[in-house]
Write a protein that holds these residues in place. Structure first.
Motif, PDB file in Angstrom:
ATOM      1  N   MET A  99      24.971 -42.712  43.212  1.00  0.00           N
ATOM      2  CA  MET A  99      24.575 -42.493  44.556  1.00  0.00           C
ATOM      3  C   MET A  99      22.807 -43.027  44.522  1.00  0.00           C
ATOM      4  O   MET A  99      22.502 -43.983  45.320  1.00  0.00           O
ATOM      5  N   LYS A 141      25.482 -40.863  33.647  1.00  0.00           N
ATOM      6  CA  LYS A 141      26.517 -39.799  33.874  1.00  0.00           C
ATOM      7  C   LYS A 141      27.622 -40.317  34.940  1.00  0.00           C
ATOM      8  O   LYS A 141      28.584 -39.590  35.025  1.00  0.00           O
ATOM      9  N   ASP A 162      27.043 -40.801  38.200  1.00  0.00           N
ATOM     10  CA  ASP A 162      26.776 -40.618  39.345  1.00  0.00           C
ATOM     11  C   ASP A 162      25.699 -41.779  40.085  1.00  0.00           C
ATOM     12  O   ASP A 162      24.688 -41.851  39.621  1.00  0.00           O
ATOM     13  N   GLY A 185      29.484 -46.063  44.857  1.00  0.00           N
ATOM     14  CA  GLY A 185      30.134 -44.563  44.360  1.00  0.00           C
ATOM     15  C   GLY A 185      31.688 -44.624  44.819  1.00  0.00           C
ATOM     16  O   GLY A 185      32.103 -43.467  44.948  1.00  0.00           O
ATOM     17  N   GLY A 230      21.105 -39.679  37.625  1.00  0.00           N
ATOM     18  CA  GLY A 230      22.483 -39.542  37.412  1.00  0.00           C
ATOM     19  C   GLY A 230      23.189 -40.818  36.916  1.00  0.00           C
ATOM     20  O   GLY A 230      24.471 -40.789  36.667  1.00  0.00           O
TER      21      GLY A 230
END
Length: 194
Positions: A171, A167, A169, A16, A164
Motif C-alpha cells: 500500500m 513483508k 504489504d 496490492g 510494509g
C-alpha cells in the motif's frame, strides 16, 4: 508444428492486487486536476511539481539526473533490462528472450538511459533511466525512482524503503511509485495476493 507469435502483453496497474481501484483513483485524480508528479513523470506526462523556470519561461527540472524506472532482474520476466528500453522508448515489444539473445545475454553494467518518443509529438521528450538494480537503503536515488515493473511476487519489494514492503504489504509503496504488471492476454495474472 504451428508456431504462433506471442500476443503483446496487457498491463494492469499494480496496487496490492487491486488494479481496478488504482485505475479509478488515477482517473479521479486526472479529472479533478490533482496528480502525483512521480506517476505523471513515469507515464511521460507533465506534472505540477519540482520544476523551476529559466529565462525563456518554460519549466525545467531542478534535478540533473533523470527519473528511474525499476524492472525485474529475472531473465525469464516478461520485461527485464534486455527489452524494457525499446518498449518504453519506442512502444515496441520484443520478448525478453529475443532481446537477451540480441545482446549475447550480457546485461548492461550501468542503468540504460532513454528519451521517451512513443506516443509523443515533441519537441520535448522526457528522459529516464531503466535499471534492474534496486537502490541501496538510504540512497538518494530512491527520490528519483518513479515507477516499477511488477513481476507478481512480493519478494521483489524486500529491499524497498517503504513501510510494509519487506513483508509484501505494498500500500505505501504504491502511494510513492507507479506500478505496472504486464502479462500476456491469454495468461492468468501471476502472483495476485501471494
Amino acid at each position: 508444428a504451428d508456431v504462433q507469435a506471442p500476443q503483446p502483453p496487457s498491463a494492469a496497474a499494480a496496487a496490492g492486487g487491486k488494479p481496478s481501484s488504482q485505475l479509478k483513483q488515477q482517473q479521479q485524480q486526472r479529472s479533478s486536476g490533482k496528480s502525483d508528479p512521480r506517476a505523471a513523470a513515469a507515464a511521460g506526462g507533465k506534472s505540477g511539481g519540482h520544476h523551476g523556470h529559466h529565462k525563456g519561461g518554460s519549466s525545467v527540472s531542478k534535478h540533473k539526473d533523470p527519473p528511474i524506472i525499476l524492472v525485474p532482474s529475472g531473465i525469464t520476466s516478461l520485461f527485464n533490462i534486455f527489452n524494457a528500453k525499446e518498449f518504453f522508448e519506442e512502444g515496441k515489444f520484443v520478448t525478453s528472450t529475443e532481446a537477451a539473445a540480441a545482446a549475447n545475454n550480457v546485461k548492461p553494467t550501468q542503468p540504460l538511459e532513454f528519451q521517451r518518443s512513443a506516443l509523443r509529438n515533441g519537441p520535448r521528450f522526457p528522459k529516464y533511466q531503466i535499471t534492474d538494480k534496486v537502490p541501496r537503503a538510504g540512497s538518494p536515488d530512491w527520490k528519483r525512482v518513479v515507477a516499477v515493473v511488477v513481476q507478481g511476487k512480493p519478494w521483489q519489494f524486500k529491499d524497498f524503503p517503504y513501510k510494509g514492503a519487506a513483508k509484501g504489504d505494498l500500500m505505501e509503496t504504491f502511494t510513492h511509485l507507479f506500478g505496472a504488471y504486464f502479462h500476456y492476454a491469454d495468461e492468468p495474472v501471476s502472483g495476485a495476493g501471494t
